[in-house]
Scaffold this active site. Sequence first.
Site, PDB file in Angstrom:
ATOM      1  N   LYS A 184       7.120   1.536   0.581  1.00  0.00           N
ATOM      2  CA  LYS A 184       6.279   1.150   0.391  1.00  0.00           C
ATOM      3  C   LYS A 184       4.757   1.125   0.646  1.00  0.00           C
ATOM      4  O   LYS A 184       4.008   0.178  -0.547  1.00  0.00           O
ATOM      5  CB  LYS A 184       7.079   0.093   1.254  1.00  0.00           C
ATOM      6  CG  LYS A 184       6.505  -1.266   1.687  1.00  0.00           C
ATOM      7  CD  LYS A 184       6.709  -2.026   3.281  1.00  0.00           C
ATOM      8  CE  LYS A 184       5.903  -3.359   3.264  1.00  0.00           C
ATOM      9  NZ  LYS A 184       5.625  -3.373   5.137  1.00  0.00           N
ATOM     10  N   ASP A 215      10.276  -8.150   4.749  1.00  0.00           N
ATOM     11  CA  ASP A 215      10.387  -7.194   4.041  1.00  0.00           C
ATOM     12  C   ASP A 215      12.381  -6.788   3.278  1.00  0.00           C
ATOM     13  O   ASP A 215      12.428  -6.565   2.933  1.00  0.00           O
ATOM     14  CB  ASP A 215      10.332  -5.890   5.037  1.00  0.00           C
ATOM     15  CG  ASP A 215       8.823  -5.664   5.105  1.00  0.00           C
ATOM     16  OD1 ASP A 215       8.380  -6.333   4.548  1.00  0.00           O
ATOM     17  OD2 ASP A 215       8.509  -4.282   5.023  1.00  0.00           O
ATOM     18  N   ASP A 232      -5.147 -10.980   4.985  1.00  0.00           N
ATOM     19  CA  ASP A 232      -4.648 -11.802   5.181  1.00  0.00           C
ATOM     20  C   ASP A 232      -3.537 -11.517   3.764  1.00  0.00           C
ATOM     21  O   ASP A 232      -4.069 -11.385   3.334  1.00  0.00           O
ATOM     22  CB  ASP A 232      -5.511 -13.226   5.585  1.00  0.00           C
ATOM     23  CG  ASP A 232      -5.001 -14.373   5.940  1.00  0.00           C
ATOM     24  OD1 ASP A 232      -3.229 -13.680   6.617  1.00  0.00           O
ATOM     25  OD2 ASP A 232      -4.529 -15.038   5.324  1.00  0.00           O
ATOM     26  N   HIS A 284       1.554  -5.145  -2.128  1.00  0.00           N
ATOM     27  CA  HIS A 284       0.487  -5.414  -1.517  1.00  0.00           C
ATOM     28  C   HIS A 284      -1.359  -5.089  -0.371  1.00  0.00           C
ATOM     29  O   HIS A 284      -1.814  -4.680  -1.007  1.00  0.00           O
ATOM     30  CB  HIS A 284       0.306  -6.780  -0.783  1.00  0.00           C
ATOM     31  CG  HIS A 284       1.746  -6.940  -0.118  1.00  0.00           C
ATOM     32  ND1 HIS A 284       2.888  -6.418  -0.345  1.00  0.00           N
ATOM     33  CD2 HIS A 284       1.545  -7.689   1.397  1.00  0.00           C
ATOM     34  CE1 HIS A 284       3.338  -6.414   1.240  1.00  0.00           C
ATOM     35  NE2 HIS A 284       2.446  -7.152   1.973  1.00  0.00           N
ATOM     36  N   PHE A 331       8.368  -4.504   8.182  1.00  0.00           N
ATOM     37  CA  PHE A 331       8.928  -6.087   9.066  1.00  0.00           C
ATOM     38  C   PHE A 331       8.404  -7.705   8.745  1.00  0.00           C
ATOM     39  O   PHE A 331       8.663  -7.735   7.047  1.00  0.00           O
ATOM     40  CB  PHE A 331       7.026  -5.949  10.362  1.00  0.00           C
ATOM     41  CG  PHE A 331       6.320  -6.054   9.426  1.00  0.00           C
ATOM     42  CD1 PHE A 331       5.636  -5.243   8.849  1.00  0.00           C
ATOM     43  CD2 PHE A 331       5.540  -7.714   9.414  1.00  0.00           C
ATOM     44  CE1 PHE A 331       3.919  -5.128   8.264  1.00  0.00           C
ATOM     45  CE2 PHE A 331       4.000  -7.700   8.407  1.00  0.00           C
ATOM     46  CZ  PHE A 331       3.790  -5.928   7.983  1.00  0.00           C
ATOM     47  N   THR A 362      -5.934  -6.764  13.456  1.00  0.00           N
ATOM     48  CA  THR A 362      -4.990  -6.905  14.198  1.00  0.00           C
ATOM     49  C   THR A 362      -4.525  -6.391  15.538  1.00  0.00           C
ATOM     50  O   THR A 362      -4.879  -5.702  15.916  1.00  0.00           O
ATOM     51  CB  THR A 362      -4.123  -6.987  12.927  1.00  0.00           C
ATOM     52  OG1 THR A 362      -3.358  -7.163  12.943  1.00  0.00           O
ATOM     53  CG2 THR A 362      -4.106  -4.646  12.979  1.00  0.00           C
ATOM     54  N   GLN A 410       0.781  -3.278  15.387  1.00  0.00           N
ATOM     55  CA  GLN A 410       1.086  -2.169  15.527  1.00  0.00           C
ATOM     56  C   GLN A 410       1.695  -1.938  14.099  1.00  0.00           C
ATOM     57  O   GLN A 410       1.054  -0.749  13.451  1.00  0.00           O
ATOM     58  CB  GLN A 410       2.513  -2.386  16.450  1.00  0.00           C
ATOM     59  CG  GLN A 410       2.008  -0.938  17.452  1.00  0.00           C
ATOM     60  CD  GLN A 410       0.537  -0.385  18.108  1.00  0.00           C
ATOM     61  OE1 GLN A 410      -0.223  -1.538  18.833  1.00  0.00           O
ATOM     62  NE2 GLN A 410      -0.169   0.246  17.283  1.00  0.00           N
TER      63      GLN A 410
HETATM   64  P1  IMP Z   1      -0.546 -11.460   7.841  1.00  0.00           P
HETATM   65  O1  IMP Z   1      -1.684 -13.618   8.108  1.00  0.00           O
HETATM   66  O2  IMP Z   1      -1.384 -10.605   6.967  1.00  0.00           O
HETATM   67  O3  IMP Z   1      -0.546 -11.418   9.439  1.00  0.00           O
HETATM   68  O4  IMP Z   1       0.428 -11.708   7.145  1.00  0.00           O
HETATM   69  C1  IMP Z   1       1.220 -12.942   7.813  1.00  0.00           C
HETATM   70  C2  IMP Z   1       2.449 -13.034   7.230  1.00  0.00           C
HETATM   71  O5  IMP Z   1       2.964 -12.563   6.064  1.00  0.00           O
HETATM   72  C3  IMP Z   1       3.502 -11.860   8.125  1.00  0.00           C
HETATM   73  O6  IMP Z   1       3.521 -12.714  10.177  1.00  0.00           O
HETATM   74  C4  IMP Z   1       4.203 -11.495   7.894  1.00  0.00           C
HETATM   75  O7  IMP Z   1       5.473 -12.431   7.433  1.00  0.00           O
HETATM   76  C5  IMP Z   1       4.646 -11.874   6.207  1.00  0.00           C
HETATM   77  N1  IMP Z   1       3.758 -10.064   6.087  1.00  0.00           N
HETATM   78  C6  IMP Z   1       2.135 -10.103   6.531  1.00  0.00           C
HETATM   79  N2  IMP Z   1       2.823  -8.807   5.449  1.00  0.00           N
HETATM   80  C7  IMP Z   1       3.992  -8.296   4.738  1.00  0.00           C
HETATM   81  C8  IMP Z   1       4.865  -7.091   4.833  1.00  0.00           C
HETATM   82  O8  IMP Z   1       3.747  -5.812   4.089  1.00  0.00           O
HETATM   83  N3  IMP Z   1       5.715  -7.185   4.463  1.00  0.00           N
HETATM   84  C9  IMP Z   1       6.532  -8.328   4.446  1.00  0.00           C
HETATM   85  N4  IMP Z   1       5.949  -9.524   5.370  1.00  0.00           N
HETATM   86  C10 IMP Z   1       4.635  -9.623   5.148  1.00  0.00           C
END
Ligand code: IMP
Length: 191
Positions: free
Chosen positions: A171, A151, A68, A176, A148, A7, A10
Amino acid sequence: MELIFATHNQHKTQEVLEILGGKWDVKNLHDLGCEEEIPETSDTLKGNALQKAQYVYEKYGVDCFADDTGLEVEALDGRPGVYSARYAGEHCSFADNVNKMLKEMDGKNNRKACFKTVIALILKGETYFFEGRVDGEILTAATGEAGFGYDPIFRPDGFEKSFAEMSADDKNAISHRGRAMQKLVQFLNAL
Ligand code: IMP
């Protein structure tokens, strides 16, 4: 043990380091010198996690994992799901996504939603998957400054706060990604 977390995010790297508690030498793509965008073209969380981990494994030959995540909203028939990052369009910001979600959910009584994470780990050429989920609801307004993504508008069941109002520790204990990471850590501990 050195592990690469596939990833550039950050926030996520920090969360994972906190969950692992310094036991593993986890580095991210910036540390690896990999600045390019890794393709995520699958229509499932599992497929995308695997695609990202395989990309890093094949290009750099290192043990690695990728995650993901998708936010599934019941009233939106499970959207945005695997497309959560690009919900408001290509290259949109977290705020764009939050605003679009608030707009789409305006006036909806059923506010049930869940976050799902799938982690793909490639260790010595073998692939393993770990999953985590948290249920909750979409708030009617953004609250809180921490975290982020979605949230500020996600309140996990059993809590009075949005994820963005919770400490990182609180959190991580129920999120998840925290739950999927805890399974990954248990697996690594048992090796
Ligand atoms: P990713 O593919 O794991 O980067 O997640 C896809 C999208 O889900 C991210 O761009 C965030 O908008 C959202 N997301 C992932 N994890 C979180 C979290 O822990 N809190 C809130 N939004 C999240």
